[in-house]
Design an enzyme around this catalytic site. Structure first.
Site, mmCIF file in Angstrom:
data_model
loop_
_atom_site.group_PDB
_atom_site.id
_atom_site.type_symbol
_atom_site.label_atom_id
_atom_site.label_comp_id
_atom_site.label_asym_id
_atom_site.label_seq_id
_atom_site.Cartn_x
_atom_site.Cartn_y
_atom_site.Cartn_z
ATOM 1 N N TYR A 259 0.846 -1.182 0.000
ATOM 2 C CA TYR A 259 0.000 0.000 0.000
ATOM 3 C C TYR A 259 0.885 1.236 0.000
ATOM 4 O O TYR A 259 2.058 1.171 0.375
ATOM 5 C CB TYR A 259 -0.927 0.015 1.219
ATOM 6 N N HIS A 307 5.793 -0.412 1.426
ATOM 7 C CA HIS A 307 5.631 0.727 0.530
ATOM 8 C C HIS A 307 6.577 0.603 -0.658
ATOM 9 O O HIS A 307 7.639 -0.001 -0.555
ATOM 10 C CB HIS A 307 5.927 2.038 1.267
#
Length: 331
Positions: A259, A307
């Protein structure tokens, strides 16, 4: 009400035309002149402009790369009226957090909007609005930057997680209008600051409801603030659909369990609620060292976890190169 440059030009043309009528009313081109003036004046004042900023605004850019990615039809924030999630968003969100049912989500949303405002926010772009925003990260490149007054000069100042202000005002400013955070990074807020919750899991939505009322939830991934000091009327929740859109459209990531970072989501949030975006405190310092400005000693980060730091950096560089945002890198 602010007048754009184009409208000021129209006013000048109109005044010039009035003067011309005194001397040209017998001229054979007089009728043609009247038509030109009337058309220009009408178009200049009736055309709906995307914002009121004299130096241009995000919504007015003709950059094809940006227009192919920017979706102004996707709401950045949840409201009671837009809270239903499509199946593909539900599936992606569930992979981030473990299995949850739509019934649990619906119940959590109903409880949430008994506590915080249920209306939509910031869908007011138009010719009368010129909203400038500073998105302030936590990079060590803010130290000795003296960006404080420049940051505070923006209409909105968006900060994230636990980045402090007190003691660092000269470099990071003193103004905070929005603080983006999730339960594990939460801090108490004053009565004027908007809390913008990042709901990486359904429990995060349940937590903010609890933290503003009973305080029953004391642990998520680990121990969290159970009773949060924040103005209930200024609490907002980022839309899972918006988070998915950033993940897939801006970063082109297909992995389900990754994400975007808080910083990149904050930047995208700024792009969607502001007409001009200025970015501070992102990236490494001038020596290439990654650390937070409030840490005692620089600490190199070995990776970005779930990330996609490289993709985010590339996107930010592209936005900067195309003059969509302005990035201040420190000294």
């Amino acid at each position: 009400m602010r007048l754009s440059v184009q409208k000021l030009v129209c006013v000048i043309i109109l005044l010039s035309a009035i003067i011309c009528t005194i001397t040209l009313n017998k001229d054979p081109y007089y009728e043609d002149l009247k038509k030109i003036v009337n058309i220009t004046f009408t178009e200049g004042f009736l055309r709906k402009e995307p914002c009121g900023c004299l130096e241009g605004c995000l919504a007015a850019t003709e950059d094809e790369w940006f227009k192919n990615r920017f979706r102004d039809d996707i709401p950045p924030l949840l409201s009671l009226g837009n809270s239903e999630l499509p199946d593909n968003i539900t599936n992606w969100w569930q992979h981030l957090q473990g299995t949850k049912t739509k019934t649990e989500y619906k119940q959590a949303i109903e409880e949430l909007f008994k506590v915080i405002p249920k209306e939509g926010h910031y869908r007011d772009a138009g010719p009368d609005r010129c909203r400038t925003c500073a998105v302030v990260g936590n990079s060590g490149n803010l130290l000795e930057s003296h960006y404080g007054p420049l940051i505070d000069n923006n209409d909105f100042v968006i900060r994230m997680n636990k980045g402090p202000v007190e003691g660092f005002e000269d470099d990071v400013g003193s103004k905070t209008t929005h603080r983006i955070m999730y339960p594990e990074s939460a801090v108490h807020l004053d009565n004027t600051t908007h809390l913008v919750l990042l709901p990486f899991k359904l429990l995060d939505i349940e937590w903010v409801t609890s933290a503003l009322t009973t305080g029953r939830i004391k642990k998520t991934r680990f121990k969290v603030i159970d009773k949060l000091q924040a103005n209930k009327d200024k609490v907002m929740v980022m839309h899972p659909t918006f988070m998915h859109y950033v993940h897939t459209t801006w970063l082109h990531i297909k992995a389900r369990r990754s994400y975007p970072s808080t910083g990149f989501l904050a930047l995208m949030f700024g792009l969607h609620i502001c007409d001009e975006v200025n970015v501070f405190g992102f990236g490494a310092d001038s020596r290439g060292t990654w650390y937070h400005y409030f840490e005692g000693l620089p600490k190199r980060f070995r990776g970005t976890g779930k990330h996609s730091g490289g993709l985010e950096t590339t996107a930010i560089k592209e936005l900067t190169k195309r003059n969509i945002i302005t990035v201040y890198k420190g000294w």
